[in-house]
Every structure is written in structure tokens, then in C-alpha cells.
Write a protein that holds these residues in place. Sequence first.
Motif, short mmCIF file in Angstrom:
data_model
loop_
_atom_site.label_atom_id
_atom_site.label_comp_id
_atom_site.label_asym_id
_atom_site.label_seq_id
_atom_site.Cartn_x
_atom_site.Cartn_y
_atom_site.Cartn_z
N ASP A 44 65.93 24.22 -126.85
CA ASP A 44 65.37 25.70 -127.02
C ASP A 44 64.34 25.78 -127.88
O ASP A 44 64.70 26.88 -128.81
CB ASP A 44 66.63 26.21 -127.38
N ASN A 45 63.51 25.05 -128.39
CA ASN A 45 62.74 25.16 -129.62
C ASN A 45 61.31 25.08 -129.08
O ASN A 45 60.44 24.74 -129.94
CB ASN A 45 63.37 23.95 -130.63
N ALA A 46 60.83 25.10 -128.31
CA ALA A 46 59.63 25.26 -127.98
C ALA A 46 58.80 26.39 -128.45
O ALA A 46 58.75 27.81 -128.54
CB ALA A 46 59.50 24.98 -126.25
N THR A 47 57.59 26.42 -128.54
CA THR A 47 56.73 27.45 -129.52
C THR A 47 55.78 27.77 -128.11
O THR A 47 55.00 27.10 -128.09
CB THR A 47 56.01 26.94 -130.55
N LYS A 48 55.99 29.17 -127.63
CA LYS A 48 55.44 29.73 -126.30
C LYS A 48 54.43 30.91 -126.48
O LYS A 48 53.72 31.32 -125.81
CB LYS A 48 56.49 30.23 -125.52
N ALA A 67 54.76 22.01 -119.70
CA ALA A 67 54.24 20.58 -120.49
C ALA A 67 53.56 19.55 -119.26
O ALA A 67 53.41 19.72 -118.41
CB ALA A 67 54.91 19.46 -120.83
N ILE A 68 51.68 18.99 -120.43
CA ILE A 68 50.61 18.67 -120.03
C ILE A 68 50.64 16.94 -120.07
O ILE A 68 51.72 16.86 -120.68
CB ILE A 68 49.68 18.94 -119.59
N GLY A 69 50.75 16.09 -118.47
CA GLY A 69 51.32 15.02 -118.94
C GLY A 69 52.12 14.02 -118.24
O GLY A 69 53.22 14.64 -117.70
N GLN A 70 52.38 13.07 -117.67
CA GLN A 70 53.32 12.28 -116.89
C GLN A 70 54.11 11.72 -117.61
O GLN A 70 55.34 11.37 -117.87
CB GLN A 70 52.81 11.57 -115.71
N GLU A 71 52.97 10.78 -118.28
CA GLU A 71 53.47 9.51 -119.44
C GLU A 71 53.79 10.10 -120.39
O GLU A 71 55.10 9.30 -121.17
CB GLU A 71 53.29 7.87 -119.33
N ALA A 72 53.06 10.33 -121.20
CA ALA A 72 53.78 11.66 -122.42
C ALA A 72 53.63 12.71 -122.42
O ALA A 72 52.58 13.01 -122.77
CB ALA A 72 53.13 10.54 -123.66
N PRO A 73 54.67 13.31 -121.92
CA PRO A 73 54.02 14.82 -121.34
C PRO A 73 54.09 15.83 -122.69
O PRO A 73 54.55 15.39 -123.56
CB PRO A 73 55.64 15.39 -120.77
N ARG A 74 53.03 16.93 -123.07
CA ARG A 74 52.77 17.32 -123.62
C ARG A 74 52.91 18.60 -124.23
O ARG A 74 52.45 18.94 -122.92
CB ARG A 74 51.18 16.94 -124.68
N ALA A 76 52.31 22.84 -124.13
CA ALA A 76 50.34 23.75 -124.80
C ALA A 76 50.57 23.76 -126.77
O ALA A 76 48.88 23.73 -126.93
CB ALA A 76 50.93 25.15 -123.94
N HIS A 77 51.39 23.84 -126.60
CA HIS A 77 51.58 24.28 -128.56
C HIS A 77 50.28 23.11 -128.58
O HIS A 77 50.67 23.05 -129.87
CB HIS A 77 52.88 24.61 -129.18
N SER A 78 51.12 21.95 -128.52
CA SER A 78 50.93 20.49 -128.77
C SER A 78 49.52 20.10 -129.20
O SER A 78 48.57 19.93 -129.65
CB SER A 78 50.90 19.37 -128.74
N PHE A 79 48.56 21.07 -128.37
CA PHE A 79 46.96 20.94 -127.88
C PHE A 79 46.99 21.91 -129.00
O PHE A 79 45.02 22.04 -129.14
CB PHE A 79 46.90 21.27 -126.78
N LYS A 101 36.96 30.00 -123.03
CA LYS A 101 36.96 28.58 -123.92
C LYS A 101 38.40 28.17 -123.61
O LYS A 101 38.85 26.75 -123.72
CB LYS A 101 36.39 29.27 -125.14
N PHE A 102 39.12 29.29 -123.36
CA PHE A 102 40.13 28.82 -123.43
C PHE A 102 41.51 27.86 -122.07
O PHE A 102 41.29 26.84 -122.46
CB PHE A 102 41.89 29.82 -123.98
N GLY A 103 40.83 28.58 -121.75
CA GLY A 103 40.89 28.26 -119.89
C GLY A 103 40.71 26.52 -119.61
O GLY A 103 40.59 25.63 -119.36
N GLU A 104 38.97 26.80 -120.81
CA GLU A 104 38.33 25.56 -120.28
C GLU A 104 38.88 24.11 -120.63
O GLU A 104 38.29 22.81 -120.32
CB GLU A 104 37.05 25.54 -120.63
N PHE A 105 39.41 24.45 -121.98
CA PHE A 105 39.72 23.58 -122.92
C PHE A 105 41.08 22.90 -122.09
O PHE A 105 41.34 21.89 -122.15
CB PHE A 105 40.23 23.85 -124.30
N PHE A 106 41.94 23.68 -121.58
CA PHE A 106 43.01 22.89 -121.02
C PHE A 106 43.85 22.70 -119.96
O PHE A 106 44.02 21.67 -119.14
CB PHE A 106 44.14 24.39 -120.88
N LEU A 107 42.05 23.17 -119.02
CA LEU A 107 41.76 22.43 -117.75
C LEU A 107 41.23 21.40 -117.94
O LEU A 107 42.04 21.02 -117.44
CB LEU A 107 41.45 23.11 -116.62
#
Length: 278
Positions: A44-48, A67-74, A76-79, A101-107
Motif C-alpha cells: 500500500d505504498n506505491a507512488t502513482k 511494474a515493468i520487468g519480469q526478473e526485477a520488476p520496477r 513506473a515511479h522508479s523510472f 515523450k512520456f509514451g516513447e520513454f515507457f514503451l
Amino acid sequence: MSLGIVFKGAEGIVLAADSRVTLTGQLAQKGPGGELLVIPASYDNATKLLKVKGQDHVGAVTYGLGAIGQEAPRTAHSFISELEAELKNSKRIKVGEFAKKFGEFFLGKWEELMPNNVAVPDMVFLIGGYDENEPYGRVFEVTIPSNPKPKEWHPKSFGAVWGGQTEFVDRLIQGYDRRLPELAKQSCGLSSDQESGLTNAVSQLNLPIPYPFLPLQDCVDLAIFLIRATITLQKWQVGIRGVGGAIDVATITKTTGFVAVQQKTVRGESFLSEESYG
């Protein structure tokens, strides 16, 4: 799943989100039907509610995949610090260009860290803000990875957009669950035209909120109410209770830019008495 809400009002933009992230894992033992048991775990402490340093008239909320990533999920806030590094020499960016730019970065992060064959929900962002010298704000949606091109909401009007676990907000604001037309089509054998007719008919159930006249404070109050109502109702719900934790809220106006109305902070145990340590 989460719940993110953005209001576009005449006085400003309101962004609001809960703080729960839910992970699911399969247990080794099987259920009575031979199926693997899936156990959800919530934090309950994720930053969205997201803010990029140097871009003071724009912000975002996220929902969907946590989160994005399978082995070490992160999350969105961490990026965000990496996105800030890419934009550190940029002057004030228009909201639509920022959303692009936001969409291109996260894609790019998705393509780098997610396997091609993974079947997971999209990570969705609602981005709101003000262009310089424009009287009213703008709101965009970016969906990663299925639709990274920004989609604008309410371009010539005012209103709200929300996503995630929306069933209670849908029923309160729209008067019906958004799954209703498709369920009616399947159970009653409706044609596509009949389904469209049903959708148009039930739109009359919408709560008559005068968004163009709603003060900024009322937009804040309504956003908090809708998320709090969802959290409360999910306490009695059988299923994924994906909305919870603190409710983070910010406003964006033409004159003052991004202002956090209420936002959780990292804290220690200073609020406990010495006796609490045993």
C-alpha cells in the motif's frame, strides 16, 4: 489494478490515485478442482501520482500493470528519475508533446525489459497539464505497450476520465457498469446496432455534474470521494481488492502549476512511544 482519476475543470486539472500495488503468485499445491491456487499480495505504498522535475505545469497518474520487468520488476515511479535526466535541458514542453515523450520513454522500457510473449495488462498513464498562455488545461491517455500514441480526452469541453478498477466509479457517475452493453449483447443476442442503441439509452443515467462550473475544490473532493468509496466497498468484495492505501492528489493550474494537495511521505517510527518497542 489501482484506480486513477483526472478531472479537467475550468479552474484547473486534478490528478488523484490510490497507493496499492497487487502482485499475484501461484502456490505449489492445487485446489479441489486440480487448478493451481493463485494468491494475491498487496502493498500500500506505491507512488502513482507522477511529477517530472523541471516540467512544473504537467503531471500524471498511472494504473493497470503495476511494474515493468519480469526478473526485477520496477514501478513506473522508479523510472521517473531516468526520464528527468533525458529532459533536464528541456524548457517547458507542451502537454501533448510531453505525453508523446512520456509514451516513447515507457514503451522503450517495456521493449527492453518485458518478454515478447508475456500476457499481462497494459500500463496506462493519464497525463494532464497546461500549455503556456492557454486558458484551459489538456488531458491525454497513453497506453503501454498497446497504444503509446497520446489520446486526448475532452479536447473542447470539461469532464473526468478514470481507469483501473472502475466498476464502482462507473456505477456512481455513469449509472451503470461499463460491461453492461457487452453483457446484454451476449445474453440477449443483440446486434451491434442494438448494442449501440442500448449504450446511448443508458447514457441518460449519467450523474448530471456541471463540470464547466465545478470549482477546483469540488473536483478535488469528488476525486477523493470516488477513490475512498472504491476502497471502502472493496472491503466487502470477493475478488481482487486492488485499490487501497493513501490517496495522493495534486492540482495543476495555469498560474501556480503542479501543487500536491495531499501526498504520502516516507516516514519512520518517531510517532511511536518508547514503550512500543517492548
